[in-house]
Design an enzyme around this catalytic site. Structure first.
Site, PDB file in Angstrom:
ATOM      1  N   GLU A   7      -8.600  22.653  42.349  1.00 40.77           N
ATOM      2  CA  GLU A   7      -8.951  21.491  42.736  1.00 40.77           C
ATOM      3  C   GLU A   7     -10.347  21.712  43.417  1.00 40.77           C
ATOM      4  O   GLU A   7     -10.769  22.861  43.993  1.00 40.77           O
ATOM      5  CB  GLU A   7      -8.236  20.841  43.775  1.00 40.77           C
ATOM      6  CG  GLU A   7      -6.720  20.535  43.244  1.00 40.77           C
ATOM      7  CD  GLU A   7      -5.870  20.039  44.425  1.00 40.77           C
ATOM      8  OE1 GLU A   7      -6.384  19.394  45.540  1.00 40.77           O
ATOM      9  OE2 GLU A   7      -4.596  19.983  44.047  1.00 40.77           O
ATOM     10  N   CYS A  20     -16.579  20.937  48.067  1.00 40.71           N
ATOM     11  CA  CYS A  20     -15.667  21.989  48.974  1.00 40.71           C
ATOM     12  C   CYS A  20     -14.633  22.675  47.570  1.00 40.71           C
ATOM     13  O   CYS A  20     -14.399  21.745  46.576  1.00 40.71           O
ATOM     14  CB  CYS A  20     -14.629  20.892  49.508  1.00 40.71           C
ATOM     15  SG  CYS A  20     -13.253  21.677  50.176  1.00 40.71           S
ATOM     16  N   CYS A  38      -2.349  30.376  46.881  1.00 40.89           N
ATOM     17  CA  CYS A  38      -2.934  31.031  48.146  1.00 40.89           C
ATOM     18  C   CYS A  38      -1.766  31.995  48.538  1.00 40.89           C
ATOM     19  O   CYS A  38      -0.619  31.182  48.510  1.00 40.89           O
ATOM     20  CB  CYS A  38      -3.486  30.231  49.270  1.00 40.89           C
ATOM     21  SG  CYS A  38      -4.006  30.864  50.667  1.00 40.89           S
ATOM     22  N   CYS A  75       0.274  29.663  54.995  1.00 40.13           N
ATOM     23  CA  CYS A  75       0.425  28.751  56.099  1.00 40.13           C
ATOM     24  C   CYS A  75       1.377  27.801  55.965  1.00 40.13           C
ATOM     25  O   CYS A  75       1.428  26.905  54.852  1.00 40.13           O
ATOM     26  CB  CYS A  75      -1.068  28.346  56.272  1.00 40.13           C
ATOM     27  SG  CYS A  75      -2.353  29.394  56.659  1.00 40.13           S
ATOM     28  N   CYS A 104       0.573  24.047  54.548  1.00 39.90           N
ATOM     29  CA  CYS A 104      -0.662  23.781  53.520  1.00 39.90           C
ATOM     30  C   CYS A 104       0.108  23.559  52.354  1.00 39.90           C
ATOM     31  O   CYS A 104       0.722  24.642  51.840  1.00 39.90           O
ATOM     32  CB  CYS A 104      -1.568  24.816  53.899  1.00 39.90           C
ATOM     33  SG  CYS A 104      -2.804  24.737  52.550  1.00 39.90           S
TER      34      CYS A 104
HETATM   35  N1  SAH Z   1      -8.088  29.787  53.467  1.00 40.75           N
HETATM   36  C1  SAH Z   1      -8.900  29.057  54.195  1.00 40.75           C
HETATM   37  C2  SAH Z   1      -9.342  27.662  53.542  1.00 40.75           C
HETATM   38  C3  SAH Z   1      -8.191  26.743  53.913  1.00 40.75           C
HETATM   39  S1  SAH Z   1      -8.541  24.984  53.667  1.00 40.75           S
HETATM   40  C4  SAH Z   1      -8.540  28.838  55.541  1.00 40.75           C
HETATM   41  O1  SAH Z   1      -7.375  29.007  55.938  1.00 40.75           O
HETATM   42  O2  SAH Z   1      -9.247  28.473  56.454  1.00 40.75           O
HETATM   43  C5  SAH Z   1      -9.472  24.727  55.072  1.00 40.75           C
HETATM   44  C6  SAH Z   1      -8.812  24.227  56.534  1.00 40.75           C
HETATM   45  O3  SAH Z   1      -7.804  23.177  56.055  1.00 40.75           O
HETATM   46  C7  SAH Z   1      -7.688  25.263  56.958  1.00 40.75           C
HETATM   47  O4  SAH Z   1      -8.128  25.250  58.455  1.00 40.75           O
HETATM   48  C8  SAH Z   1      -6.504  24.765  56.590  1.00 40.75           C
HETATM   49  O5  SAH Z   1      -5.650  25.514  57.497  1.00 40.75           O
HETATM   50  C9  SAH Z   1      -6.807  23.325  56.695  1.00 40.75           C
HETATM   51  N2  SAH Z   1      -5.433  22.650  56.137  1.00 40.75           N
HETATM   52  C10 SAH Z   1      -4.645  23.105  55.043  1.00 40.75           C
HETATM   53  N3  SAH Z   1      -3.837  21.979  54.668  1.00 40.75           N
HETATM   54  C11 SAH Z   1      -4.003  21.071  55.628  1.00 40.75           C
HETATM   55  C12 SAH Z   1      -3.365  19.523  55.733  1.00 40.75           C
HETATM   56  N4  SAH Z   1      -2.454  19.213  55.104  1.00 40.75           N
HETATM   57  N5  SAH Z   1      -3.852  18.662  56.776  1.00 40.75           N
HETATM   58  C13 SAH Z   1      -4.974  19.189  57.476  1.00 40.75           C
HETATM   59  N6  SAH Z   1      -5.470  20.629  57.184  1.00 40.75           N
HETATM   60  C14 SAH Z   1      -5.086  21.490  56.575  1.00 40.75           C
END
Ligand code: SAH
Length: 364
Positions: free
Chosen positions: A107, A120, A127, A131, A134
């Site tokens: 995406e 973005c 991934c 986490c 996520c």
């Molecule tokens: N791998 C990278 C990019 C991830 S996306 C990272 O971990 O930073 C960017 C941000 O969005 C990250 O801080 C991630 O933890 C957050 N994120 C992921 N899913 C989310 C959700 N459902 N709601 C809010 N933030 C989210």
């Protein structure tokens, strides 16, 4: 919200033997032109068409001879993805779900905020960081994207702009952990930055990571320096281990962040996803203020964007306000990022899961 099933012509998306043309645009074009005894300035013209004039196919490059355009289209496919879904939200956010010819779906998103036009982009299919809240990591990582596949996202998103709109920012906050794929990401970001690429200042290119200290040090030692955003999500190690299982101890991570700041001069951003009843208590805010101390940092708090099938919730407004008040009173620069495009599943990995049939895409 509108959604279209797109119409990229198959001949523009076939796979080349040598990978993606956009993996290494200049050398590949130069070799092709040389082999045919054609002048090198054609390469510059083509680059200009792709990056500045937003050409979507070879045929649009109207000052190239017809015969040349046809030969290029036959030999060098420009794109290696097919647009599976293109969704537009009422707030101007647009999201693409791409099916890659090497396999996998990713995406990428265009966000509009006053004069800002931010894209973005993703760095991996899936991934591997796991986490817990996520959507991107729920099925693990399939593979790293190539540089060309990353550049392709930027160009395809830029093509969504109206003629008078200008791309201003790039955030690498899509699917994937970018520090696990620096090899492909750095050449792709060089194209975003180059004057004859997208021409975006390094201050306006932000890369977001769970923070792998060795990779942060590698970034600190290479040029240019982009803005770094660290996904903290917890103010102490016990909680962070639960939320970000692949994470390193907070002090190790902050030490690497400090070294990056010292050599780059770029202000750090810390990200903190606010999850109801998990990391949103007043005491978490106090611990966080203490942890970050006097750092010249911006704290980006992101109220959770719920993911179907996961048990996490967005905190109430009152809870969010208390959290913000404590941090601000402690002297931190805090910004609450209300996620744009949440109606179109703009949080990373959500649309891909929806398209996989795990739940129905909401529509309005
Ligand atoms: N791998 C990278 C990019 C991830 S996306 C990272 O971990 O930073 C960017 C941000 O969005 C990250 O801080 C991630 O933890 C957050 N994120 C992921 N899913 C989310 C959700 N459902 N709601 C809010 N933030 C989210």
């Amino acid at each position: 919200m509108t959604s279209t099933d797109n119409t990229t012509t198959p001949s523009e998306t076939a796979q080349t033997e040598n990978g993606h043309l956009l993996d290494a645009l200049d050398p590949q074009l130069n070799r092709w032109l040389q082999d045919r005894g054609l002048p090198g300035y054609r390469g510059k013209q083509i680059r200009q068409w792709l990056f500045q004039q937003r050409a979507a196919n070879w045929d649009a490059m109207s000052d190239l001879p017809q015969k040349l355009r046809r030969a290029l289209a036959a030999d060098l496919p420009l794109w290696q993805s097919r647009i599976l879904r293109h969704i537009r939200a009422a707030d101007g956010t647009e999201k693409l779900l791409l099916a890659l010819s090497r396999g996998g779906q990713i995406e990428c998103v265009l966000l509009r905020d006053r004069v800002r036009r931010t894209i973005c982009i993703s760095t991996q299919v899936g991934c591997g960081m796991g986490c817990v809240f996520c959507a991107s990591g729920l099925d693990g990582v399939e593979r790293n994207l190539s540089s060309g596949e990353i550049v392709e996202q930027m160009l395809r998103l830029q093509q969504l702009l109206e003629t008078e709109e200008r791309l201003s920012h790039v955030v690498v906050m899509g699917m994937g952990e970018l520090l696990a794929n620096l090899e492909a990401l750095l050449p792709a970001l060089a194209e975003a930055h180059r004057a004859d690429g997208l021409g975006i200042s390094t201050r306006r290119i932000t890369i977001s990571t769970v923070g792998l200290p060795a990779a942060i040090d590698r970034l600190a030692g290479s040029q240019p320096h982009y803005r770094l955003a660290l996904s903290l999500h917890a103010p102490n190690d016990a909680l962070r281990r639960q939320l970000v299982p692949a994470g390193q101890p907070l002090q190790t991570l902050l030490a690497a962040a400090d070294r990056y700041f010292a050599v780059s001069g770029r202000r750090m951003t810390f990200e903190y996803v606010l999850l109801a009843d998990i990391n949103d208590q007043p005491d978490h805010a106090r611990q966080l203020a203490h942890l970050l101390g006097r750092r010249e940092a911006l704290l980006n708090v992101i109220p959770y964007n719920p993911v179907a099938g996961l048990p996490y919730r967005t905190p109430s407004t009152a809870r969010q306000q208390t959290f913000q008040r404590i941090l601000t009173a402690a002297g931190l620069r805090v910004q609450f990022r209300h996620r744009k495009g949440s109606r179109i599943n703009a949080a990373c990995g959500q649309l891909r899961r929806a398209a996989g049939g795990r739940y129905r895409l909401s529509s309005n």
